[in-house]
Design an enzyme around this catalytic site. Structure first.
Site, PDB file in Angstrom:
ATOM      1  N   TYR A 133       1.276  -1.447   0.280  1.00  0.00           N
ATOM      2  CA  TYR A 133       0.476   0.027   0.121  1.00  0.00           C
ATOM      3  C   TYR A 133       1.141   0.955   0.097  1.00  0.00           C
ATOM      4  O   TYR A 133       0.093   2.376  -0.707  1.00  0.00           O
ATOM      5  CB  TYR A 133      -0.912  -0.015   0.978  1.00  0.00           C
ATOM      6  N   LYS A 150       0.666   4.104  -2.878  1.00  0.00           N
ATOM      7  CA  LYS A 150       0.338   5.072  -2.730  1.00  0.00           C
ATOM      8  C   LYS A 150       2.059   6.132  -2.853  1.00  0.00           C
ATOM      9  O   LYS A 150       1.353   7.760  -2.831  1.00  0.00           O
ATOM     10  CB  LYS A 150       0.263   4.962  -1.094  1.00  0.00           C
TER      11      LYS A 150
END
Length: 252
Positions: A153, A157
């Protein structure tokens, strides 16, 4: 009084719940026609019902599938006549420490956040370049700065921030700005899932998070929607390639 986004068309991915839904509500209440794409059938149905007083388009679309995205984008353009604002909000988490992370945990998160956003902006720029106007807003995260248990993640991001800055450079001359909002701790279904994954109640997670937030409160989806609206505003045309951390304190 006319709303800030009167006459504008906004395309929001993952718009049926949480942060996405708050973004949809703000745009719609300020006059925009809004397209919500998501893979959550129940959420889409509920959103269509909830926002029926507004001009809302809903469709089940998997952002990882480029042709599905293109079809939806064309339908929205054909229905409403332009694509003015795009918000890449669709996201998933598959949290795990690196040594436990599977290929699927990694690939799923990369696909939805990065390939999904790529598919959406590639489809949208075609319309935006022709009309010499556009606002692209990518939803990043404070996890881009590194977060235990989120190698996938955090990488995705951070990748969205690189995409944001590159699109700002490539598309700026066409009247298109690209910016990113990076939320900190926000009370959503996704953070609820995090609480159950680590084996504590949602209330305990909020309490633990509060000790790290200088503003002394946790974030709400509306906090992110307000930041997105700033970037989406016609008046923000000289703000381009920026990442705004909305986290109740200094993050980056």
């Amino acid at each position: 009084m006319a709303g800030r986004f009167e006459g504008k068309v906004a395309f929001v991915t993952g718009g049926s719940r949480g942060i996405g839904k708050a973004i949809v509500e703000l745009f719609a209440s300020e006059g925009a026609k809004v397209a919500i794409i998501d893979i959550n059938d129940d959420g889409l149905k509920q959103s269509a019902e909830e926002f029926k007083q507004f001009e809302i388009y809903t469709k089940r679309v998997n952002v990882v599938d480029g042709s599905e995205v293109q079809t939806a984008m064309k339908e929205v353009f054909d229905t409403y006549g332009s694509i003015d604002i795009v918000v890449n909000n669709a996201g998933v988490i598959r949290d795990n420490l690196l040594f436990k992370m599977t290929d699927s945990d990694w690939d799923t998160v990369m696909d939805v956040h990065l390939k999904g956003s790529f598919n959406v902006v590639r489809a949208a720029q075609e319309y935006m370049v022709k009309q010499k106007y556009g606002r692209i807003i990518n939803i990043s995260s404070t996890s881009a700065l590194g977060n235990r248990g989120q190698a996938n993640y955090a990488t995705a991001k951070a990748g969205l921030q690189g995409l944001t800055k590159t699109l700002a450079i490539e598309l700026g001359k066409y009247g298109i700005t690209t910016n990113a909002v990076a939320p900190g701790f926000i009370e959503t279904e996704m953070t609820r899932e995090t609480a159950s994954r680590i084996g504590i109640s949602f209330e305990q997670l909020i309490e633990a998070s509060l000790s790290q937030i200088p503003a002394g409160r946790s974030g709400k989806p509306e906090d992110i929607a307000n930041a997105v609206a700033f970037f989406a505003d016609e008046k923000s045309s000289y703000v381009n390639g920026q990442v705004l951390y909305v986290a109740g304190g200094p993050k980056a």
